[in-house]
Design a protein around this motif. Structure first.
Motif, PDB file in Angstrom:
ATOM      1  N   PRO A  28     -49.199 -23.019 -49.482  1.00 53.06           N
ATOM      2  CA  PRO A  28     -48.478 -23.463 -48.319  1.00 53.06           C
ATOM      3  C   PRO A  28     -48.956 -22.916 -47.045  1.00 53.06           C
ATOM      4  O   PRO A  28     -49.853 -21.413 -47.373  1.00 53.06           O
ATOM      5  CB  PRO A  28     -47.364 -22.960 -49.046  1.00 53.06           C
ATOM      6  CG  PRO A  28     -47.743 -22.502 -50.045  1.00 53.06           C
ATOM      7  CD  PRO A  28     -49.086 -22.441 -50.477  1.00 53.06           C
ATOM      8  N   VAL A  29     -48.632 -23.227 -46.039  1.00 54.55           N
ATOM      9  CA  VAL A  29     -48.992 -23.120 -44.621  1.00 54.55           C
ATOM     10  C   VAL A  29     -47.591 -23.486 -43.658  1.00 54.55           C
ATOM     11  O   VAL A  29     -47.262 -24.567 -43.771  1.00 54.55           O
ATOM     12  CB  VAL A  29     -50.206 -24.366 -44.389  1.00 54.55           C
ATOM     13  CG1 VAL A  29     -50.449 -24.317 -42.668  1.00 54.55           C
ATOM     14  CG2 VAL A  29     -51.331 -23.616 -45.090  1.00 54.55           C
ATOM     15  N   ILE A  30     -47.504 -21.986 -43.271  1.00 53.18           N
ATOM     16  CA  ILE A  30     -46.981 -22.418 -41.818  1.00 53.18           C
ATOM     17  C   ILE A  30     -47.478 -22.398 -40.754  1.00 53.18           C
ATOM     18  O   ILE A  30     -48.442 -22.197 -40.250  1.00 53.18           O
ATOM     19  CB  ILE A  30     -45.759 -21.040 -42.121  1.00 53.18           C
ATOM     20  CG1 ILE A  30     -44.521 -20.969 -43.127  1.00 53.18           C
ATOM     21  CG2 ILE A  30     -44.678 -20.896 -40.955  1.00 53.18           C
ATOM     22  CD1 ILE A  30     -44.213 -19.614 -43.287  1.00 53.18           C
ATOM     23  N   SER A  31     -47.246 -23.663 -39.986  1.00 55.48           N
ATOM     24  CA  SER A  31     -47.471 -24.035 -39.212  1.00 55.48           C
ATOM     25  C   SER A  31     -46.709 -23.590 -37.567  1.00 55.48           C
ATOM     26  O   SER A  31     -47.571 -23.815 -36.174  1.00 55.48           O
ATOM     27  CB  SER A  31     -47.945 -25.930 -38.083  1.00 55.48           C
ATOM     28  OG  SER A  31     -46.572 -26.163 -39.113  1.00 55.48           O
ATOM     29  N   GLY A  32     -45.495 -23.394 -37.670  1.00 53.42           N
ATOM     30  CA  GLY A  32     -44.168 -23.051 -36.848  1.00 53.42           C
ATOM     31  C   GLY A  32     -43.123 -22.625 -36.939  1.00 53.42           C
ATOM     32  O   GLY A  32     -42.362 -23.505 -38.230  1.00 53.42           O
ATOM     33  N   SER A  87     -41.623 -24.646 -39.945  1.00 52.09           N
ATOM     34  CA  SER A  87     -42.206 -26.069 -40.299  1.00 52.09           C
ATOM     35  C   SER A  87     -43.388 -25.649 -40.718  1.00 52.09           C
ATOM     36  O   SER A  87     -44.087 -24.730 -40.444  1.00 52.09           O
ATOM     37  CB  SER A  87     -42.490 -26.598 -38.673  1.00 52.09           C
ATOM     38  OG  SER A  87     -43.453 -26.671 -38.054  1.00 52.09           O
ATOM     39  N   GLY A  88     -44.276 -26.586 -41.589  1.00 58.03           N
ATOM     40  CA  GLY A  88     -45.027 -26.597 -42.322  1.00 58.03           C
ATOM     41  C   GLY A  88     -45.429 -27.541 -43.243  1.00 58.03           C
ATOM     42  O   GLY A  88     -45.092 -28.354 -43.591  1.00 58.03           O
ATOM     43  N   THR A  89     -46.823 -26.947 -44.391  1.00 55.46           N
ATOM     44  CA  THR A  89     -46.711 -28.239 -45.708  1.00 55.46           C
ATOM     45  C   THR A  89     -46.281 -27.069 -47.025  1.00 55.46           C
ATOM     46  O   THR A  89     -46.978 -26.060 -46.982  1.00 55.46           O
ATOM     47  CB  THR A  89     -48.034 -29.016 -45.836  1.00 55.46           C
ATOM     48  OG1 THR A  89     -49.374 -27.378 -45.093  1.00 55.46           O
ATOM     49  CG2 THR A  89     -48.466 -29.650 -44.177  1.00 55.46           C
ATOM     50  N   ARG A  90     -46.462 -28.253 -47.644  1.00 53.94           N
ATOM     51  CA  ARG A  90     -46.082 -27.096 -49.090  1.00 53.94           C
ATOM     52  C   ARG A  90     -44.698 -25.893 -48.805  1.00 53.94           C
ATOM     53  O   ARG A  90     -44.723 -25.393 -49.681  1.00 53.94           O
ATOM     54  CB  ARG A  90     -47.314 -27.096 -49.794  1.00 53.94           C
ATOM     55  CG  ARG A  90     -48.383 -28.501 -50.040  1.00 53.94           C
ATOM     56  CD  ARG A  90     -49.404 -28.109 -50.904  1.00 53.94           C
ATOM     57  NE  ARG A  90     -48.822 -27.666 -52.299  1.00 53.94           N
ATOM     58  CZ  ARG A  90     -49.232 -26.994 -53.352  1.00 53.94           C
ATOM     59  NH1 ARG A  90     -49.751 -25.733 -53.203  1.00 53.94           N
ATOM     60  NH2 ARG A  90     -48.702 -26.745 -54.721  1.00 53.94           N
ATOM     61  N   LEU A  91     -43.826 -26.489 -48.395  1.00 53.90           N
ATOM     62  CA  LEU A  91     -42.746 -25.515 -47.904  1.00 53.90           C
ATOM     63  C   LEU A  91     -41.475 -25.656 -49.195  1.00 53.90           C
ATOM     64  O   LEU A  91     -41.080 -25.105 -49.266  1.00 53.90           O
ATOM     65  CB  LEU A  91     -42.763 -24.968 -47.001  1.00 53.90           C
ATOM     66  CG  LEU A  91     -43.963 -24.703 -45.707  1.00 53.90           C
ATOM     67  CD1 LEU A  91     -42.848 -24.453 -44.349  1.00 53.90           C
ATOM     68  CD2 LEU A  91     -44.264 -23.521 -46.165  1.00 53.90           C
ATOM     69  N   SER A  92     -42.004 -27.051 -50.056  1.00 52.51           N
ATOM     70  CA  SER A  92     -39.822 -27.606 -50.364  1.00 52.51           C
ATOM     71  C   SER A  92     -40.040 -26.635 -51.384  1.00 52.51           C
ATOM     72  O   SER A  92     -38.704 -26.149 -52.354  1.00 52.51           O
ATOM     73  CB  SER A  92     -39.871 -29.075 -50.648  1.00 52.51           C
ATOM     74  OG  SER A  92     -41.829 -28.909 -51.776  1.00 52.51           O
ATOM     75  N   THR A  93     -40.416 -25.924 -52.361  1.00 50.25           N
ATOM     76  CA  THR A  93     -40.633 -25.114 -53.704  1.00 50.25           C
ATOM     77  C   THR A  93     -40.003 -23.487 -52.978  1.00 50.25           C
ATOM     78  O   THR A  93     -40.556 -23.010 -53.577  1.00 50.25           O
ATOM     79  CB  THR A  93     -41.734 -25.425 -54.238  1.00 50.25           C
ATOM     80  OG1 THR A  93     -43.009 -24.664 -53.577  1.00 50.25           O
ATOM     81  CG2 THR A  93     -42.153 -26.844 -55.245  1.00 50.25           C
ATOM     82  N   ALA A  94     -40.504 -23.345 -51.892  1.00 49.31           N
ATOM     83  CA  ALA A  94     -40.131 -22.175 -51.686  1.00 49.31           C
ATOM     84  C   ALA A  94     -38.791 -21.474 -51.988  1.00 49.31           C
ATOM     85  O   ALA A  94     -37.585 -21.991 -51.323  1.00 49.31           O
ATOM     86  CB  ALA A  94     -40.577 -22.250 -49.611  1.00 49.31           C
TER      87      ALA A  94
END
Length: 256
Positions: A222-226, A243-250
Motif C-alpha cells: 500500500p502507498v499513501i500519496s496524500g 489518498s493512495g493505492t491499495r488502501l481498501s483493506t487498511a
C-alpha cells in the motif's frame, strides 16, 4: 691390511638397490593455467589442466557454456568475479572429487582471508536449465549473487565469505538440496526487503533464508500519496482524507 669382500649374492642385491634408485620417476607439480576475459564459445576447464588461476574477470556471454569438470581447483585473484551474463555454467563435481573455487592465497604457504576475491554472479541472462553447481566448495570470496535468475545449486559448501553465503533479489527462484554454509558473515540466503510481484520459489535447502531489515510484501505494498489536512493538533477532532493505492483493506492508522 683389511679387505672388503662382497660376495656374489650381496653384490647382486647392491646393484638391484642402486638400479631402483635411478629409475624412480620425477613428477613436477602441475603449473596453473591462467584464464580471464569473456567466454563467447563453449569452453571446458578440465581435470587434466587443473588448477586454473583467474587473473581477470571472467564472464560467460553470447549463449556460451562454461563447463568445470570434477576435481578442478580454480584460484581467484583479488577482486575477481566469475559472472554468467548470457549463457550457462555447468560446474558438476562429485562427493569424491568436488570442484573448489577459492582465493589465490589458499595454498600451503599462503594466508587466505574472507573477501580475498569477488563473487560468483548469476545474472538475468543466464540459462536457468543450463546453470547447475553441484558439489562445489566456494571459499574466501563474497559468496554467490543471483540476479533475476533461477539456477540449481546442490551440495554447495560455502565458507569464509565476506558477506552472505548467497544473496538473491526478489525475482529469483533458485532451487537445490544439501547446501552448507559456515564462517560467512551471514550463513544463509540473504533477500532484500520489497514487493514480490510475480511467482517465485524459495527452494534452496540446507541453509536458511534471511530477510534484510524491512518488510517483504506479497503483491504491491500500500502507498499513501496524500493526506489532507497535513497537520492536526493534539486534542483536535477533524475529518481527514487519505489518498493512495491499495488502501481498501487498511484496518488501522497509527500516527507518530
Amino acid at each position: 691390511k683389511n679387505k672388503l669382500t662382497i660376495g656374489r649374492r650381496g653384490l647382486g642385491r647392491t646393484l638391484c638397490l642402486l638400479g631402483s634408485l635411478f629409475v624412480l620417476p620425477l613428477f613436477p607439480a602441475q603449473a596453473a593455467v591462467d584464464v580471464s576475459g569473456s567466454i563467447t564459445a563453449n569452453t571446458a576447464w578440465t581435470t587434466a589442466q587443473s588448477p586454473y588461476t583467474v587473473t581477470g574477470d571472467i564472464s560467460v556471454d553470447n549463449g556460451a557454456s562454461l563447463t568445470i569438470e570434477p576435481g578442478v581447483t580454480v584460484y581467484m585473484n583479488a577482486g575477481i568475479n566469475l559472472t554468467v551474463n548470457a549463457g550457462s555454467l555447468m560446474a558438476r563435481g562429485t562427493a569424491a572429487a568436488p570442484i573448489v573455487i577459492t582465493s589465490a592465497n589458499d595454498i600451503t604457504t599462503g594466508t587466505p582471508a574472507a573477501g580475498d576475491w569477488g563473487q560468483v554472479r548469476i545474472q538475468d541472462g543466464a540459462s536457468d536449465a543450463g546453470t547447475l553447481l553441484e558439489y562445489v566448495d566456494i571459499r574466501y570470496g563474497h559468496g554467490i549473487a543471483i540476479q533475476s535468475a533461477s539456477p540449481t545449486l546442490n551440495y554447495l559448501n560455502i565458507k569464509n565469505s565476506a558477506g552472505p553465503a548467497i544473496s538473491q533479489d526478489l525475482l529469483s527462484s533458485p532451487v537445490g538440496v544439501g547446501n552448507q554454509a559456515s564462517g560467512n558473515t551471514i550463513n544463509g540466503v540473504l533477500v532484500p526487503a520489497g514487493d514480490i510481484l510475480g511467482n517465485v520459489i524459495w527452494g534452496l535447502k540446507g541453509i536458511p533464508y534471511v530477510v534484510a531489515q524491512g518488510l517483504i510484501s506479497i503483491g504491491q505494498s500500500p502507498v499513501i500519496s496524500g493526506i489532507n489536512p497535513i497537520q492536526i493538533q493534539q486534542g483536535e477532532t477533524l475529518t481527514a482524507t487519505i489518498s493512495g493505492t491499495r488502501l481498501s483493506t487498511a484496518e488501522q492508522i497509527v500516527f507518530d
